[in-house]
Design an enzyme around this catalytic site. Structure first.
Site, mmCIF file in Angstrom:
data_model
loop_
_atom_site.group_PDB
_atom_site.id
_atom_site.type_symbol
_atom_site.label_atom_id
_atom_site.label_comp_id
_atom_site.label_asym_id
_atom_site.label_seq_id
_atom_site.Cartn_x
_atom_site.Cartn_y
_atom_site.Cartn_z
ATOM 1 N N ASP A 184 36.275 23.550 -20.347
ATOM 2 C CA ASP A 184 35.024 23.164 -21.000
ATOM 3 C C ASP A 184 34.370 21.934 -20.379
ATOM 4 O O ASP A 184 33.628 21.217 -21.032
ATOM 5 C CB ASP A 184 35.254 22.924 -22.509
ATOM 6 N N GLY A 228 32.301 22.351 -17.948
ATOM 7 C CA GLY A 228 30.987 22.847 -17.546
ATOM 8 C C GLY A 228 30.914 23.402 -16.149
ATOM 9 O O GLY A 228 29.837 23.417 -15.543
ATOM 10 N N SER A 252 31.232 26.577 -14.939
ATOM 11 C CA SER A 252 30.403 27.780 -14.797
ATOM 12 C C SER A 252 28.927 27.454 -14.984
ATOM 13 O O SER A 252 28.060 27.998 -14.287
ATOM 14 C CB SER A 252 30.847 28.840 -15.806
ATOM 15 N N GLY A 300 39.887 26.489 -16.257
ATOM 16 C CA GLY A 300 40.354 25.149 -16.582
ATOM 17 C C GLY A 300 41.593 25.125 -17.441
ATOM 18 O O GLY A 300 42.320 24.135 -17.458
ATOM 19 N N HIS A 301 41.872 26.231 -18.174
ATOM 20 C CA HIS A 301 43.034 26.246 -19.047
ATOM 21 C C HIS A 301 44.319 26.096 -18.242
ATOM 22 O O HIS A 301 44.464 26.663 -17.159
ATOM 23 C CB HIS A 301 43.081 27.564 -19.832
ATOM 24 N N ASP A 329 24.251 13.750 -19.677
ATOM 25 C CA ASP A 329 23.212 13.636 -20.700
ATOM 26 C C ASP A 329 23.806 13.342 -22.076
ATOM 27 O O ASP A 329 23.165 12.710 -22.930
ATOM 28 C CB ASP A 329 22.388 14.927 -20.756
ATOM 29 N N SER A 332 78.178 35.729 -17.869
ATOM 30 C CA SER A 332 77.124 35.967 -16.859
ATOM 31 C C SER A 332 75.859 36.505 -17.520
ATOM 32 O O SER A 332 75.505 37.665 -17.355
ATOM 33 C CB SER A 332 77.610 36.910 -15.758
#
Length: 619
Positions: free
Chosen positions: A20, A22, A24, A99-100, A154, A527
């Site tokens: 998140d 930004g 994309s 991003g995850h 911004d 095992s």
């Protein structure tokens, strides 16, 4: 194309950072402002914005890149989205990476082919762990040019102090990552500030816009400047009169008549023909798919690497590498994986973890395993010698992947630092008396009977009865028991997953020697992991490993537990206890499965003895 485009060439760009931030939206804005979105595509995005958008009534430009339905529904990037576009000054391929944290493997894939990374930071959040992880991975994967896009400027009212603070923190963190350039830019992907046009909202910023920098940055054309490497993909022999070696030139260039060496064998020859898509050609350069013919009848197979005689790659079966772990199952030293390097597949294991890297501080920490998304410097060993270069010198011949042998998942990716030139005077010694001769003198076929099952399953009891009967029948045997070996050979090992892996590796090596001596070996071990049982199987010749699964429900095992170990494990007094706090992976194709809760041990032993006698008789 004009001269500017020709001189700059293609730039492969990666966008990465935390979820998140930004990414994309920024790329969507870049394409939109460059008027590179077709009208019908823009109309479709406008329609999708009303359904999936995250910016109210506005057109959500992130949807241009987030193509998967799952991504649009969640408002995140899952897969790597590639976009190709051209401006009057340059051509670009942009890889928009997720991003995850759980999609770090996708990010690494995008980074491996990129020359510049745009690392986004949400101006409100500052540097996050994923920002640092992605930056470190970019560094490991050879990206040397970075743009620090302080995005959503911004939302902090275009505050210069916020920008300067983030840039300062990042510069301090990235000081040791080896980036050749780091250009910070305050951006707003949503409104386009400093993306393609300078923003009046940031009069304090004097640097280039994102597009200006991408069009002007100079990246090294490394592949054509580094030594020639040609991994053979296919031996092309359509008839007795032609023998060529097909593949893609990984780096450098080669011309007719030049001398080359087969890296692994050291045999030399010279180039007699180079065939490309249009027939014979004088030379081949990095990226070209060609077939190369040699003047001599040289033994070359798929996976071999042709190189200059004077500048050869290293050839080794042990090396140090940075390893990025990508699997939910942790990496355990000693466990075998399939490794692909170039066109070679071989088994490989991590022999030591030198340290794990804390991606937040870049501190080096001790570690006994690597978990998902962790990065460590490791020593690895392979089943065969392979040609390699340090990743810092050649990203194609210095990279490898590890694959889980049972799930076929890509478990990790690695970047080679240097070969480990150890024990070069140690060779396999061949004796005048071999296994066949020893077995013949004993009058039996050597084999390993591997009893596996939960604690309390009855495997040791059955194994003892089987050995007693074999001894009485004149067979030559030896028993290996888990508890006994932990008093001597394996006394330094605990019961963590990594210690269990090493425990079985050592037992396998001992059993292999005893089978080589001609004995029938009985090994009784929990095992718990399939990978290690398979590892022991592959140490022996075909048919010598016999897996016997004593299948006893855990409830029955608990009832038989006179020492109260299960009860202690349930109370938390015993850590890593198989079946309670540590998993047991049931065999999927055992040679014999015994019902440990049904017939008495004597009857189960008779089933094993019948199998052994069939094997001895050749059945």
């Amino acid at each position: 194309m004009d001269g500017a485009i020709t001189s700059r060439g293609l730039l492969r760009v990666l966008t990465c950072g935390s979820v998140d931030d930004g990414k994309s939206t920024l790329i969507g804005r870049l394409l939109y402002d460059c008027q590179l979105i077709m009208e019908d595509t823009l109309a479709a995005i406008a329609r999708d914005s009303r359904k999936h958008g995250t910016v109210g009534e506005e057109v959500d430009l992130a949807l241009l890149v987030d193509g998967l339905e799952a991504e649009r529904q969640q408002g995140i990037t899952i897969d790597v989205a590639y976009r190709f576009f051209t401006t009057p000054r340059r051509s670009f391929i942009v890889a928009d990476c997720p991003g995850h944290e759980q999609y770090t493997r996708n990010m690494a894939t995008g980074a491996s082919n990129s020359e510049l990374a745009i690392i986004l930071v949400d101006a409100r959040k500052g540097l996050l762990t994923q920002t640092r992880r992605h930056s470190y991975i970019c560094s490991l994967l050879g990206i040397r040019h970075v743009v620090l896009a302080v995005n959503k400027i911004d939302l902090v009212h275009f505050d210069q102090q916020v920008f300067d603070r983030i840039v300062g923190e990042y510069a301090t963190f990235a000081a040791g990552l080896g980036f050749h350039s780091m250009v910070p830019i305050p951006t707003s992907g949503r409104f386009g500030d400093n993306v393609t046009q300078r923003s009046g909202n940031t009069p304090w910023y004097r640097g280039p816009t994102l597009l200006e920098h991408l069009e002007a940055v100079e990246v090294e054309e490394e592949l054509t400047k580094i030594p020639f490497r040609f991994p053979v993909q296919w031996v092309n022999r359509p008839n007795q009169d032609f023998r060529g070696f097909s593949g893609t030139v990984a780096s450098g260039a080669v011309a007719l008549g030049e001398s080359v060496v087969v890296a692994a064998s050291g045999v030399t020859s010279h180039i007699s023909r180079i065939l490309g898509p249009d027939g014979d050609q004088e030379r081949a350069v990095a990226g070209e798919a060609v077939t190369i013919c040699l003047a001599d009848e040289v033994d070359v197979a798929r996976g071999d690497v042709l190189a200059p005689v004077s500048d050869r790659p290293a050839v080794a079966d042990q090396f140090a590498a940075h390893l990025l772990w990508m699997d939910e199952e942790p990496m355990l030293p000693g466990r075998q994986y399939m490794m692909r390097i170039g066109n070679v597949w071989t088994t490989a294991s991590v022999t030591a973890i030198k340290h794990r890297v804390d991606v937040s501080t870049l501190d080096q920490q001790s570690a006994t395993r690597l978990a998902l998304n962790e990065i460590g410097l490791c020593n690895l060993a392979t089943a065969q010698r392979v040609a390699m270069d340090p990743y810092s010198q050649n990203r194609l011949t210095g990279a490898f992947i590890l694959v889980d042998r049972f799930t076929n998942r890509t478990a990790g990716c690695g970047m080679i630092n240097f070969p480990l030139r150890r024990a070069t005077n140690v060779h396999h010694e061949h004796f005048l008396v071999d296994k066949a001769a020893r077995a013949a003198s004993l009058g039996q076929k050597p084999m390993l009977l591997w009893f596996t099952g939960l604690s309390g399953s009855g495997k040791s009891t059955v194994a003892k009865l089987v050995e007693q009967a074999l001894h009485q029948a004149g067979r030559h045997t030896y028993s290996l028991d888990g508890d006994n070996l932990r008093h001597g050979l394996n006394r330094d090992l605990g019961f963590t997953d990594q210690d269990r892996v090493e425990n079985i590796r050592r037992v396998g090596e001992v059993a292999k020697l005893m089978v080589d001596a001609g004995l029938i070996v009985l090994a009784s071990f929990i095992s718990p992991f399939r990978a290690e049982r398979q590892m022991v199987r592959e140490m022996l010749a075909e048919g010598e490993f016999v897996e016997i699964f004593v299948d006893t429900p855990i409830e029955v095992c608990m009832q038989r537990d006179v020492k109260g170990l299960y009860a202690k494990a349930k109370r938390g007094e015993i850590a890593n206890f198989t079946g309670v706090t540590s998993p047991y992976q049931r065999p999927e194709a055992a040679e014999l499965v015994l019902d440990g809760a049904g017939p008495p041990a004597e009857a189960l032993a008779q089933q094993v003895l019948a199998l052994v006698e069939r094997r001895q008789a050749g059945g």
